[in-house]
Design an enzyme around this catalytic site. Sequence first.
Site, short mmCIF file in Angstrom:
data_model
loop_
_atom_site.label_atom_id
_atom_site.label_comp_id
_atom_site.label_asym_id
_atom_site.label_seq_id
_atom_site.Cartn_x
_atom_site.Cartn_y
_atom_site.Cartn_z
N GLU A 253 3.76 -5.41 2.06
CA GLU A 253 2.43 -5.65 1.52
C GLU A 253 1.91 -7.02 1.93
O GLU A 253 0.77 -7.17 2.37
CB GLU A 253 2.46 -5.54 -0.01
CG GLU A 253 1.11 -5.69 -0.66
CD GLU A 253 0.14 -4.63 -0.16
OE1 GLU A 253 -0.81 -5.01 0.56
OE2 GLU A 253 0.33 -3.45 -0.45
N ASP A 257 -1.33 -7.63 4.46
CA ASP A 257 -2.55 -8.30 3.98
C ASP A 257 -2.90 -9.49 4.87
O ASP A 257 -4.06 -9.66 5.27
CB ASP A 257 -2.36 -8.76 2.53
CG ASP A 257 -2.23 -7.61 1.56
OD1 ASP A 257 -2.60 -6.48 1.92
OD2 ASP A 257 -1.76 -7.84 0.43
N SER A 454 -4.19 -0.39 0.31
CA SER A 454 -3.89 -1.82 0.33
C SER A 454 -4.30 -2.45 1.65
O SER A 454 -4.51 -3.66 1.72
CB SER A 454 -2.40 -2.06 0.10
OG SER A 454 -1.65 -1.50 1.15
#
Length: 532
Positions: A253, A257, A454
Site C-alpha cells: 500500500e 501510494d 487504493s
Amino acid sequence: MPMQDTPEDPQPGETRSVPLPGSERAAAPGVRDSLGPVDPSRRIEVTVILRRQEDMADGPSEAISRDELASRYGASAPDLDLAERTFANLGLDIVESDAASRRIRLAGSVERMSSIFGTSLDELTSRSPDGSAVTHRHRTGGLQIPAALDGVVVAVLGLDDRPQARAQFRAIPLAAAGTSYTPPQLGKIYNFPAGTDGTGQTVAILELGGGYGQQDLDAYFQGLGIATPSITAVGVDGGANQPGQDPAGADGEVLLDIEVVGALAPKAAIVVYFAPNTDAGFLDAIVAASHANPTPAAISISWGQSEDSWTAQARTAFDQAMADAAALGVTVTAAAGDNGSADGATDNKDHADFPASSPHVLACGGTRLQADASTGVISAETVWNDGPNSATGGGYSDVFPVPSWQSGISGHTTHKPAPNKAGRGVPDVSGVADPQTGYQVRVDGKDMVIGGTSAVAPLWAALVARLAQATNRRFGLIQPLLYQNGTQPASGFHDITVGSNGSYHAGTGWDPCTGLGSPDGTALLALLQAKP
C-alpha cells in the site's frame, strides 16, 4: 451558531459521570483468545475531541487559515481550559492540546482511564479488517465522561486500540497481469494537463502500517526516467516508516501510494504520515496532515472500513476533521473499497466504505481499463468487478444524508435498487483499479502489478495537485465544481456505463459504481478555469 454556555468547574473530588453519546462499541469480530484484563498499571494515551464553538454548516466558501479555523470553528478557550483542568484534577497527564483541531491528547494508567471513562479494558486476539489475527485492547458498550464536561467532550478515541481499517489494494505478480500501465501512461490516458507536474504543491499520504525504502523508490523512478521526488516520512502517535515487515501487505500500500503520486506529480513535495491503525491514530494523522505548513493541496487515503464498523462518535469526529481540511483548502481523496457493494460485510446487506462516505471526502471508485498506452486512446472502460470480494465499492451511506451538490442527480433515482432513504452516494469519481489492468509498481525489491481503489485515491490526489498548480488555487471541497449542478453526464469525465459492483449498475451520468466517471484532466482544468 454559538454553542451553549460552558458548564461550571467540577468541585474537588467530584466524580459524577454522564454517558457519552455515540461511544457504544460492539465486540470485535472473530475473537479467538482472551488474555484477561489489561495490566491496570500500563500507561496508555487517548484522544479527546471537544465541541466546536461555532457550527460549520456548509463551511467557508474560500480557504481559511489555521488561525481563523481555530478562532471560528475550533474549541473555545473556556472549553479547552475546563477540559484540561478536569482531566488533570482526575490524575491524567495532558500530552498535547490544540484549539484548532479541538483535540486533547491524554495519558494515564489503564486503571485511571477505565475509572474516568466508565469502561473496562481486556486484552484479546481478534480478526483484523484484513483478516489477520491481532492482539489488542478491547472494550464494549458505551463510555462515561465527567459530568462537568457533558456536551463539551464529543468523542474519546483510543481506549480500544483494535485495528480500524484495511488497505484497499489487490496485488498480483507482474507476469500474471493481463494488461498493466505505468502511472505516466495513465497520466496520458486520462489526459492530465500538459505543462503541469505538481511544482509548488504538497501531497500528503496517510498510512496505517508498513513503510518504504529509499532504494526501492530510487530504482522505480529511475526505471521511469523520473528524478526521485521529495518524500518525507512523519510519525504520528508513535507510528513510523517501517519497511520490510509486511511486503505482501501494508508495504504494498505504501509503495503504491508514493509511486503513483510521485510518478504523476513528480515535482510535488510528498509527505507520508505513518500512524497506528486505530481510530485515534487514523484521526490524528488526518489532523496532522491537514493542519501542516505548508497546507497540502490533497491528502490521499487508501484505508477504510464499512461504515457500521465504526463508532458513531468516531465517524462524526472524522467527518468534522475532514470538513476542517476542506475549510483549510485541502482536498481529501479516499478509496471507496474493494469488496463490491457489500463492502465485505456478511449480513447480506450493502454498505458504503468510510471515510470515503464522508461528504467532505472525494470518494474514488474503480474501473477496468483497456487503452493504448502509446496513444492514450481508451478502447473500453467498465466497472471493475472480478467477483464479490474483488470489485469496486460503491452505494449509499446509511449515516450521511445526500449533500446539496449531489441532490437531484439521476443516480439517486434510476440506478436501482437504491435504498428508500438513499444517503450520500459513493463514489464521486473513479479510475482504473482492476488488478488485471493495474498499476506497475515496485515493492520491497519486487516488480508487481497492484490494483484496487487504493490506487485511485493517489491518482486523483496527484491530479488535484496538478490542477492546483495550473489554476494557482486550492480547491478544498471540490465536489460542487465537479458535479456541475446535476448536469448529466458531467463534462470532464469518461462516463462509465457498463458493469455492476454487485447490487448496483452503471449507467449514464453518476452511478453508485464509478460515480461521475474517470477523469479527462485537461477538460477538468478548462472547467475549473471557467469557475470563479
